[in-house]
Scaffold this active site. Structure first.
Site, PDB file in Angstrom:
ATOM      1  N   GLU A  90      21.755  41.297  40.551  1.00 13.23           N
ATOM      2  CA  GLU A  90      21.231  40.960  41.870  1.00 13.23           C
ATOM      3  C   GLU A  90      20.126  41.950  42.230  1.00 13.23           C
ATOM      4  O   GLU A  90      20.314  43.165  42.103  1.00 13.23           O
ATOM      5  CB  GLU A  90      22.337  41.031  42.926  1.00 13.23           C
ATOM      6  CG  GLU A  90      21.838  40.613  44.292  1.00 13.23           C
ATOM      7  CD  GLU A  90      22.863  40.802  45.399  1.00 13.23           C
ATOM      8  OE1 GLU A  90      23.523  41.854  45.439  1.00 13.23           O
ATOM      9  OE2 GLU A  90      22.996  39.883  46.232  1.00 13.23           O
ATOM     10  N   GLU A 100      32.692  39.145  51.322  1.00 11.55           N
ATOM     11  CA  GLU A 100      31.487  38.320  51.137  1.00 11.55           C
ATOM     12  C   GLU A 100      30.488  39.190  50.393  1.00 11.55           C
ATOM     13  O   GLU A 100      29.927  40.117  50.979  1.00 11.55           O
ATOM     14  CB  GLU A 100      30.907  37.894  52.493  1.00 11.55           C
ATOM     15  CG  GLU A 100      31.868  37.162  53.405  1.00 11.55           C
ATOM     16  CD  GLU A 100      32.044  35.706  53.034  1.00 11.55           C
ATOM     17  OE1 GLU A 100      31.346  35.238  52.113  1.00 11.55           O
ATOM     18  OE2 GLU A 100      32.895  35.043  53.644  1.00 11.55           O
ATOM     19  N   CYS A 152      21.926  37.269  50.541  1.00 11.23           N
ATOM     20  CA  CYS A 152      22.942  37.133  49.492  1.00 11.23           C
ATOM     21  C   CYS A 152      22.819  35.788  48.781  1.00 11.23           C
ATOM     22  O   CYS A 152      23.115  35.674  47.607  1.00 11.23           O
ATOM     23  CB  CYS A 152      24.329  37.288  50.090  1.00 11.23           C
ATOM     24  SG  CYS A 152      24.636  36.163  51.453  1.00 11.23           S
ATOM     25  N   LYS A 173      31.841  48.279  61.849  1.00  4.28           N
ATOM     26  CA  LYS A 173      31.081  49.327  61.145  1.00  4.28           C
ATOM     27  C   LYS A 173      29.799  48.682  60.631  1.00  4.28           C
ATOM     28  O   LYS A 173      29.771  48.100  59.547  1.00  4.28           O
ATOM     29  CB  LYS A 173      31.924  49.850  59.976  1.00  4.28           C
ATOM     30  CG  LYS A 173      31.715  51.310  59.606  1.00  4.28           C
ATOM     31  CD  LYS A 173      30.291  51.728  59.350  1.00  4.28           C
ATOM     32  CE  LYS A 173      29.843  51.509  57.924  1.00  4.28           C
ATOM     33  NZ  LYS A 173      28.402  51.619  57.729  1.00  4.28           N
TER      34      LYS A 173
END
Ligand code: NAD
Length: 491
Positions: free
Chosen positions: A386, A251, A285, A176
């Site tokens: 973030e 993750e 990330c 996906k």
């Protein structure tokens, strides 16, 4: 632009239009349509998973010897290399990264398949010390249908990182990809098919995460989800997984600390800090987005860093000299702008950037200038949340203890960087900092042979490495009786 026609998706090996809504993927540098497709419907999801389960049970893939599966995975690696340039160009269009970065991502995907093929051939099972008249073994079995859910920031590399070990382990895989970047996953599925992965074993179901990703995760035949993406989504998936007693790897996000000690090689440190935060436009990330600099160096270092950041080449992703391309979507740029506004409202001082670049060449794309903010405190939102964009926050530190305390004061714990010539300090700080990956005198370097993952809100589980294949398998203990006599108890 490559294809104005509606593109087929891959429902368990059948290439056809999805039954869901039409979506388009846009070139972030211009807003032009790169590809149109129809997302899968929930019926398509059901069919893909049913067929994947059927292919898992009947195609013989799981029963092939490891060296036979490895041969197919080697062909996948070879075919990615043969198509490297068109794939890199397509990825540039799909996601707007500079061409040099997309070439590196394609090379990384090929390297992943090559490494996993080799690992698959050489994995060993254990004959365990027996405590009776039997032979005892620990072996691993494929799981069945597993899912790979990926974000938009590093397509093909992210998908390869999940698809290669999941296939090596003998599973069927439902991929996906992110809504914004479906094209490379579809290309990778074509390559897998042409390389000899049995039909039905790989599906690619692009579509909205909250609908398609959610349905895949909840499906009872999906035995494992490997997820890369935001922390909130990861927690949602973890809840579903808990109900199904399903293993997951997550993750997730980061707010990684980069630390420049007083004795650092400053040329290396400036370059490393710039690369750590501004490559991939900070949409990474592991971006080194919180900078700590020894107070004795602080002013001079920040002056150098700011001048270099202001001079970074922001522009056309097709130009090989470009260092920063556009951001993924207009909406994502707005989110970055609101983070910056919040940081300034909290009392931060803007050293550079904080705006869109000016000029006709930037008008249609989602560009944003490299931005540095200091005068902040580590507990402010700008230092804790973030941002996932080209925004660096910088703070001085006074002592090693102060540095470690501040670096670890974060919900995230994905990565960290240390710049110093003092190997003892590097060792002490490298061990004390809480993060899945620590770079010493380098940053954002990767090897598929080395595990990767985060602590705390940055994730759960590890990918990569030889044992990454076993993440997609269930362990089983086998006891094999060797005694000529019946078991004594029944006598
Ligand atoms: P996201 O969580 O919004 O989406 C990631 C994927 O999950 C997409 O395919 C999305 O469609 C899908 N998804 C969304 N909601 C879902 C749901 N309810 N159920 C199942 N699937 C769902 O993240 P994003 O915006 O695409 O990516 C950015 C985030 O990814 C950042 O937080 C970044 O740090 C993180 N990331 C982490 C790593 C890592 O290795 N740790 C690598 C790259 C990106």
């Amino acid at each position: 632009m490559p294809n104005p026609e509606l593109l087929p998706i891959n429902v368990a090996g059948e290439w056809r239009l999805g039954g869901g809504a039409e979506t388009a993927t846009l070139y972030p540098a211009t807003g032009e349509v790169v590809g149109r497709l129809r997302a899968p419907s929930l019926d398509d999801v059901q069919e893909a998973i049913d067929q994947a389960d059927h292919a898992f049970r009947t195609s013989g893939w799981a029963q092939r010897k490891p060296h036979e599966r490895a041969a197919v995975l080697h062909r996948v690696a070879q075919m990615i290399r043969e198509r490297a340039e068109p794939l890199a160009q397509l990825q540039r269009l799909d996601n707007g990264k500079p061409i040099n970065e997309t070439r590196a991502l394609v090379a990384s995907a090929a390297g992943t398949f090559q490494y996993i093929a080799a690992a698959c051939e050489t994995l060993e099972e254990a004959l365990t010390p027996s405590r009776g008249d039997f032979m005892s073994m620990s072996v691993h079995e494929p799981m069945g249908v597993v899912a790979a859910i990926t974000p938009w920031n590093s397509p093909i590399a992210s998908e390869a990182q999940k698809l290669a070990p999941a296939l090596a382990a003998g599973n069927a895989v439902v991929v996906k990809p992110a809504e914004a970047t479906p094209l490379l996953a579809l290309e990778l599925a074509k390559i897998c098919e042409e390389a000899g992965v049995p039909r039905g074993l790989v599906s690619v179901l692009p579509g909205r995460g909250s609908v398609i990703g959610d349905a895949i995760t909840r499906h009872p035949l999906v035995r494992r989800v490997s997820f890369t993406g935001g922390t909130a989504t990861g927690k949602h998936i973890a809840h579903i997984a808990a109900d199904k007693m399903m293993p997951v790897s997550l993750e997730l996000g980061g707010k990684s600390a980069t630390m420049v000690l007083a004795d650092a090689d400053l040329d290396h440190a400036v370059n490393g800090v710039l690369y750590g935060i501004f490559s991939s436009s900070g949409e990474s990330c592991i971006a080194g987005s919180r900078l700590f600099v020894a107070r004795s160096l602080y002013d001079g270092f920040m002056q150098r860093l700011t001048a270099r950041a202001a001079a970074l080449r922001v522009g056309d992703p097709a130009d090989e000299r470009t260092q920063m391309g556009p951001l993924i979507t207009a909406r994502h740029r707005e989110s970055i702008e609101s983070h910056v506004a919040l940081g300034l409202a909290e009392g931060g001082r803007l050293l550079t950037g904080g705006c869109r670049p000016e000029g006709a060449q930037f008008e249609r794309g989602y560009y944003y200038r490299p931005t540095i903010i200091d005068g902040v405190q580590n507990d402010w939102q700008i230092c804790q949340q973030e941002i996932f964009g080209p925004v660096l926050v910088a703070m001085p530190f006074d002592s090693e203890a102060d540095l470690i305390a501040q670096a670890n004061d974060s919900l995230y714990a994905l990565a960290a960087g240390i710049w110093t010539r003092d190997y003892k300090a590097a060792w002490r700080i490298g061990r004390a900092v809480q993060a899945g990956t620590v770079w010493i005198n380098t940053y954002k370097q990767f090897s598929i042979s080395t595990p990767f993952g985060g602590w705390r809100d940055s994730g759960l589980g590890r990918e990569k490495g030889r044992l990454g294949i076993q993440q997609y398998m269930e362990q089983k203990s086998l006891y094999w009786g060797l005694n000529d006599n019946p078991l004594p108890w029944a006598h």
